[in-house]
Design a protein around this motif. Structure first.
Motif, short mmCIF file in Angstrom:
data_model
loop_
_atom_site.label_atom_id
_atom_site.label_comp_id
_atom_site.label_asym_id
_atom_site.label_seq_id
_atom_site.Cartn_x
_atom_site.Cartn_y
_atom_site.Cartn_z
N SER A 1 0.80 -1.22 0.00
CA SER A 1 0.00 0.00 0.00
C SER A 1 0.83 1.27 0.00
O SER A 1 0.32 2.34 -0.33
CB SER A 1 -0.90 0.02 1.24
OG SER A 1 -0.11 0.07 2.41
N GLY A 2 2.10 1.17 0.40
CA GLY A 2 2.88 2.39 0.53
C GLY A 2 2.23 3.32 1.52
O GLY A 2 1.64 2.88 2.52
N ASN A 3 2.29 4.61 1.23
CA ASN A 3 1.76 5.59 2.19
C ASN A 3 0.32 5.99 1.92
O ASN A 3 -0.16 6.98 2.44
CB ASN A 3 2.67 6.81 2.27
CG ASN A 3 2.85 7.49 0.93
OD1 ASN A 3 2.22 7.13 -0.06
ND2 ASN A 3 3.73 8.48 0.89
N GLY A 4 -0.39 5.21 1.09
CA GLY A 4 -1.83 5.35 1.06
C GLY A 4 -2.47 6.03 -0.13
O GLY A 4 -3.64 6.44 -0.03
N TYR A 5 -1.79 6.14 -1.26
CA TYR A 5 -2.39 6.84 -2.40
C TYR A 5 -3.73 6.22 -2.79
O TYR A 5 -4.68 6.93 -3.13
CB TYR A 5 -1.45 6.87 -3.61
CG TYR A 5 -1.93 7.81 -4.68
CD1 TYR A 5 -1.73 9.18 -4.56
CD2 TYR A 5 -2.63 7.35 -5.80
CE1 TYR A 5 -2.21 10.07 -5.52
CE2 TYR A 5 -3.10 8.22 -6.76
CZ TYR A 5 -2.89 9.58 -6.62
OH TYR A 5 -3.37 10.46 -7.57
N PHE A 6 -3.83 4.89 -2.73
CA PHE A 6 -5.11 4.22 -2.99
C PHE A 6 -5.83 3.83 -1.70
O PHE A 6 -7.06 3.83 -1.65
CB PHE A 6 -4.92 2.98 -3.86
CG PHE A 6 -4.74 3.27 -5.32
CD1 PHE A 6 -5.65 4.05 -6.00
CD2 PHE A 6 -3.67 2.76 -6.02
CE1 PHE A 6 -5.51 4.33 -7.36
CE2 PHE A 6 -3.50 3.02 -7.37
CZ PHE A 6 -4.43 3.80 -8.04
N ALA A 7 -5.10 3.48 -0.66
CA ALA A 7 -5.74 2.99 0.56
C ALA A 7 -6.64 4.05 1.20
O ALA A 7 -7.73 3.75 1.69
CB ALA A 7 -4.69 2.52 1.56
N LEU A 8 -6.19 5.29 1.21
CA LEU A 8 -6.99 6.34 1.85
C LEU A 8 -8.29 6.63 1.11
O LEU A 8 -9.37 6.65 1.72
CB LEU A 8 -6.15 7.61 2.03
CG LEU A 8 -4.99 7.45 3.03
CD1 LEU A 8 -4.07 8.65 2.97
CD2 LEU A 8 -5.50 7.22 4.44
#
Length: 197
Positions: free
Chosen positions: A42-49
């Motif tokens: 997910s990394g730092n959330g570009y899609f998760a957020l």
């Protein structure tokens, strides 16, 4: 196990050039309210957020091997008052043991090309899904890297790691008893495949 190949965290500025409306991109991939979701790498959330905004109140599990990017994601979620994101640090090749429960959707964006044992990952994904759940793979098209430029520079994985939709489909369907239900074009350089468990 070695880390996935060529999966370092990209700059949000150039992701924004590719997907200026990540929420709309996610909706085009079948992410809807009430569906729980796990994003692999997910990394730092570009899609998760934005996924968490869509699925609320259902949970989005953001899985990454790097704790530092998950810490950043947690901070951003706090700033934006997003309460249904749960970060999980660990190797996605152990996804079914990392997740506390099965989910409706597993999203792997811009990472599948770099996985050394794709069959094992796919099996973990499908062990993590509810019956009828979906696996969504977003990949760079199989084009020379020098032709996929963002902000004037070549971006994406090395040419030799890129996969055609047919290659991706064959790997996933050979690894698990699943069906590819849709191919979605994500201009300018990506495609997505949706698979149902």
């Amino acid at each position: 196990m070695d880390a996935f190949q060529n999966t370092r965290q990209p700059d949000w500025d150039w992701w924004g050039r590719l997907w200026p409306t990540p929420g709309a991109t996610l909706r085009s991939l079948g992410v809807t309210p009430g569906k729980s979701l796990a994003e692999v790498a997910s990394g730092n959330g570009y899609f998760a957020l934005p996924a968490a905004r869509i699925t609320d109140p259902s949970t989005v599990y953001a899985v990454d091997i790097e704790q530092s990017v998950l810490d950043e994601l947690d901070h951003l979620a706090d700033q934006q008052a997003i309460e249904n994101v749960v970060t999980l640090q660990g190797d996605a090749r152990e996804l079914s043991t990392l997740l506390p429960t099965r989910v409706d959707v597993v999203l792997v964006a811009n990472t599948f090309h770099g996985v050394d044992d794709k069959t094992a990952l796919v099996q973990q994904v499908f062990d993590s899904l509810h019956d009828g759940g979906e696996f969504v793979v977003v990949n760079w098209h199989d084009r020379p890297r020098e032709t996929t430029t963002v902000m004037g520079d070549p971006r994406g994985p090395p040419t030799e790691l890129r996969m055609t939709p047919d290659e991706t489909k064959a790997i996933v369907e050979d690894a698990a008893d699943v069906t590819c239900t849709e191919r979605v074009e994500l201009p300018p350089y990506h495609y997505a495949l949706r698979f149902e468990r």
